[in-house]
Design an enzyme around this catalytic site. Structure first.
Site, PDB file in Angstrom:
ATOM      1  N   VAL A   1    -130.587  20.749  76.434  1.00 52.56           N
ATOM      2  CA  VAL A   1    -130.951  22.031  75.830  1.00 52.56           C
ATOM      3  C   VAL A   1    -130.205  22.139  74.498  1.00 52.56           C
ATOM      4  O   VAL A   1    -128.978  22.193  74.469  1.00 52.56           O
ATOM      5  CB  VAL A   1    -130.604  23.207  76.763  1.00 52.56           C
ATOM      6  CG1 VAL A   1    -130.820  24.537  76.057  1.00 52.56           C
ATOM      7  CG2 VAL A   1    -131.432  23.129  78.047  1.00 52.56           C
TER       8      VAL A   1
ATOM      9  N   VAL B   1    -128.423  19.674  83.304  1.00 49.18           N
ATOM     10  CA  VAL B   1    -128.566  20.118  81.921  1.00 49.18           C
ATOM     11  C   VAL B   1    -127.386  19.608  81.116  1.00 49.18           C
ATOM     12  O   VAL B   1    -126.242  19.705  81.546  1.00 49.18           O
ATOM     13  CB  VAL B   1    -128.642  21.657  81.822  1.00 49.18           C
ATOM     14  CG1 VAL B   1    -128.567  22.127  80.377  1.00 49.18           C
ATOM     15  CG2 VAL B   1    -129.917  22.173  82.468  1.00 49.18           C
ATOM     16  N   LYS B   2    -127.699  19.085  79.946  1.00 49.00           N
ATOM     17  CA  LYS B   2    -126.707  18.686  78.959  1.00 49.00           C
ATOM     18  C   LYS B   2    -126.842  19.674  77.808  1.00 49.00           C
ATOM     19  O   LYS B   2    -127.945  19.903  77.313  1.00 49.00           O
ATOM     20  CB  LYS B   2    -127.007  17.267  78.480  1.00 49.00           C
ATOM     21  CG  LYS B   2    -126.217  16.802  77.284  1.00 49.00           C
ATOM     22  CD  LYS B   2    -126.689  15.423  76.830  1.00 49.00           C
ATOM     23  CE  LYS B   2    -125.981  14.970  75.571  1.00 49.00           C
ATOM     24  NZ  LYS B   2    -126.455  13.633  75.134  1.00 49.00           N
ATOM     25  N   THR B   3    -125.722  20.297  77.389  1.00 56.62           N
ATOM     26  CA  THR B   3    -125.816  21.270  76.301  1.00 56.62           C
ATOM     27  C   THR B   3    -124.458  21.477  75.646  1.00 56.62           C
ATOM     28  O   THR B   3    -123.465  20.868  76.043  1.00 56.62           O
ATOM     29  CB  THR B   3    -126.412  22.608  76.799  1.00 56.62           C
ATOM     30  OG1 THR B   3    -126.814  23.392  75.675  1.00 56.62           O
ATOM     31  CG2 THR B   3    -125.449  23.366  77.689  1.00 56.62           C
TER      32      THR B   3
END
Length: 195
Positions: A81, A108-110
């Site tokens: 994201v 999720v990577k953010t």
């Protein structure tokens, strides 16, 4: 995909591999991406999801399609994201982290939003584990390790770092330092004293 194909024989057995398949909203073919991940021996595909753009609707559709296709093959999906504009907005990151969790992503990577309090907004609204990305290379190692530690205190699940490992002065030491913080619960200050 080309990089993974060229180094596949060099990877140690049992090493988890996440294949970056491209940017959502740019014509990602979910069926092809999932087949490619399987053929290359990847454990999961990862899609880059820019949010706050004119192509956001298409990007979200492609992300959803990838999550659904991968699920049918038993593959987890990582979604990166990436807010366009304020990259560190806890409100924006929380919103899209929740959306992609509802779509079926597995992780999720953010961005880290700057403090444990603001990052807790992200992790508490997420349905899946959240890992922080490293971004550009950071010269302040202690500051980077504090960011990792603070993200974990706020419910984060780890990191997805590239250049902050392989461009560091000592990549092995950086990996060891991250392991000590993430898996062993050491403080950044303790880790900096380890030789």
């Amino acid at each position: 995909p080309g990089t993974l194909a060229s180094i596949a024989d060099l990877l140690p057995p049992g090493l988890g591999v996440i294949l970056s398949i491209g940017t959502a909203g740019k014509g990602i073919n979910a069926d092809y991406a999932v087949r490619q991940a399987i053929l290359l021996g990847a454990d999961a595909p990862k899609i880059f999801l820019p949010v706050g753009t004119d192509e956001e609707g298409e990007a979200l559709s492609e992300t959803f399609e990838l999550c659904q296709r991968a699920s049918l093959q038993g593959l987890p999906v990582m979604v990166e994201v990436y807010p366009v504009g304020d990259k560190y907005s806890p409100e924006v990151i929380s919103k899209y982290t929740r959306i992609v969790g509802e779509m079926g992503t597995s992780i999720v990577k953010t961005f880290y939003t700057g403090s444990p309090e603001t990052f807790r907004k992200v992790t508490s609204s997420s349905l899946v584990p959240v890992v922080v990305l490293g971004g550009p290379r950071v010269e302040d190692t202690l500051g980077l390790l504090r960011m990792v530690s603070d993200s974990l205190k706020a419910g984060g699940s780890g990191v997805a770092f590239g250049r902050n490992i392989w461009q560091s002065d000592d990549p092995r030491r950086m990996i060891r330092s991250l392991k000590l913080i993430i898996h062993d619960g050491k403080s950044p200050e303790e880790v900096m004293r380890v030789e």
